[in-house]
Design a protein around this motif. Structure first.
Motif, PDB file in Angstrom:
ATOM      1  N   ILE A  86      12.367  31.115   0.012  1.00  0.00           N
ATOM      2  CA  ILE A  86      12.693  31.460   1.352  1.00  0.00           C
ATOM      3  C   ILE A  86      11.480  31.183   2.079  1.00  0.00           C
ATOM      4  O   ILE A  86      11.127  30.834   3.217  1.00  0.00           O
ATOM      5  CB  ILE A  86      13.611  32.604   1.614  1.00  0.00           C
ATOM      6  N   ARG A  87      10.642  32.289   1.646  1.00  0.00           N
ATOM      7  CA  ARG A  87       9.111  32.676   2.243  1.00  0.00           C
ATOM      8  C   ARG A  87       8.114  31.835   1.473  1.00  0.00           C
ATOM      9  O   ARG A  87       8.037  31.966   0.084  1.00  0.00           O
ATOM     10  CB  ARG A  87       9.089  34.114   2.025  1.00  0.00           C
ATOM     11  N   ILE A  88       7.018  31.279   2.299  1.00  0.00           N
ATOM     12  CA  ILE A  88       5.848  30.703   1.644  1.00  0.00           C
ATOM     13  C   ILE A  88       4.636  31.575   2.385  1.00  0.00           C
ATOM     14  O   ILE A  88       4.806  31.768   3.399  1.00  0.00           O
ATOM     15  CB  ILE A  88       5.783  29.250   2.143  1.00  0.00           C
ATOM     16  N   THR A  89       3.943  31.806   1.454  1.00  0.00           N
ATOM     17  CA  THR A  89       2.644  32.361   1.560  1.00  0.00           C
ATOM     18  C   THR A  89       1.502  31.385   1.313  1.00  0.00           C
ATOM     19  O   THR A  89       1.161  31.018   0.189  1.00  0.00           O
ATOM     20  CB  THR A  89       2.171  33.682   0.974  1.00  0.00           C
ATOM     21  N   TYR A  90       0.676  31.065   2.322  1.00  0.00           N
ATOM     22  CA  TYR A  90      -0.493  29.863   2.147  1.00  0.00           C
ATOM     23  C   TYR A  90      -1.626  30.818   2.137  1.00  0.00           C
ATOM     24  O   TYR A  90      -1.832  31.937   3.082  1.00  0.00           O
ATOM     25  CB  TYR A  90      -0.595  29.057   3.476  1.00  0.00           C
ATOM     26  N   GLY A  91      -2.725  30.585   1.500  1.00  0.00           N
ATOM     27  CA  GLY A  91      -3.778  31.465   1.295  1.00  0.00           C
ATOM     28  C   GLY A  91      -4.934  30.596   1.892  1.00  0.00           C
ATOM     29  O   GLY A  91      -4.854  29.275   1.862  1.00  0.00           O
ATOM     30  N   PRO A 119      17.445  32.193   8.481  1.00  0.00           N
ATOM     31  CA  PRO A 119      16.562  31.604   7.415  1.00  0.00           C
ATOM     32  C   PRO A 119      17.346  30.756   6.553  1.00  0.00           C
ATOM     33  O   PRO A 119      18.657  31.084   6.231  1.00  0.00           O
ATOM     34  CB  PRO A 119      16.467  32.826   6.545  1.00  0.00           C
ATOM     35  N   ILE A 120      16.823  29.742   5.898  1.00  0.00           N
ATOM     36  CA  ILE A 120      17.630  28.776   4.948  1.00  0.00           C
ATOM     37  C   ILE A 120      16.758  28.743   3.815  1.00  0.00           C
ATOM     38  O   ILE A 120      15.732  29.279   3.436  1.00  0.00           O
ATOM     39  CB  ILE A 120      17.631  27.375   5.445  1.00  0.00           C
ATOM     40  N   SER A 121      17.422  28.454   2.777  1.00  0.00           N
ATOM     41  CA  SER A 121      17.085  28.250   1.328  1.00  0.00           C
ATOM     42  C   SER A 121      16.255  26.694   1.353  1.00  0.00           C
ATOM     43  O   SER A 121      16.887  25.720   1.685  1.00  0.00           O
ATOM     44  CB  SER A 121      18.158  28.208   0.329  1.00  0.00           C
ATOM     45  N   VAL A 122      14.935  26.856   0.908  1.00  0.00           N
ATOM     46  CA  VAL A 122      14.239  25.564   0.837  1.00  0.00           C
ATOM     47  C   VAL A 122      14.840  24.632  -0.314  1.00  0.00           C
ATOM     48  O   VAL A 122      15.041  23.566  -0.232  1.00  0.00           O
ATOM     49  CB  VAL A 122      12.790  25.847   0.771  1.00  0.00           C
ATOM     50  N   LYS A 123      15.187  25.580  -1.571  1.00  0.00           N
ATOM     51  CA  LYS A 123      15.718  24.845  -2.567  1.00  0.00           C
ATOM     52  C   LYS A 123      17.176  23.973  -2.265  1.00  0.00           C
ATOM     53  O   LYS A 123      16.973  22.903  -2.769  1.00  0.00           O
ATOM     54  CB  LYS A 123      16.195  25.874  -3.881  1.00  0.00           C
TER      55      LYS A 123
END
Length: 140
Positions: A86-91, A119-123
């Protein structure tokens, strides 16, 4: 873990009177890096948005280490720091022409329905993206 390298030449309009990059421009450079990473994975933000899903920033944190200067070529390194489905963290790491680290940081994003911001499920909605993010996220 996939890490992309985006090269940017510092433009005059991105600097202050001292020729140092104005801090907000690093946010734009992180977006350039993020977009290139997604494209390297084989996807496009525009396609996600056209399907009614957005990926807003929910948090961003940048630490300034050294200046980038007018006329220099900088490199923006970008990777998937974390991914939960659901959440993505980019570095991010931004280096100046001499190879000095100018900025480090991360941005957190969620995928949401355009009309409700729920929110949605990316999967569930983007199984190919999910698989690519699982394969390419930073290993603990």
């Amino acid at each position: 873990m996939l890490t992309t390298e985006s090269r940017i030449t510092v433009r005059y309009a991105e600097t202050d009177q001292m020729g140092v990059v104005y801090h907000a421009n690093y946010l734009v450079w992180c977006e350039i890096g993020r977009t290139e990473l997604i494209e390297e994975l084989g996807f496009r933000y525009a396609d996600m948005e056209n399907s009614g899903i957005l990926s807003p920033v929910t948090s961003i944190n940048l630490s300034y280490k050294a200046p980038a200067l007018y006329g220099e070529d900088v490199t923006v390194l970008t990777w998937i720091e974390a991914y939960t489905g659901i959440r993505i963290t980019y570095g991010y790491e931004i280096r100046n022409q001499a190879g000095d680290v100018c900025v480090t940081g991360f941005s957190e994003h969620a995928c949401v329905k355009k009309e409700s911001f729920r929110p949605i499920s990316v999967k569930k909605h983007f199984p190919e993206w999910h698989e690519a993010y699982e394969r390419n996220k930073k290993k603990s």
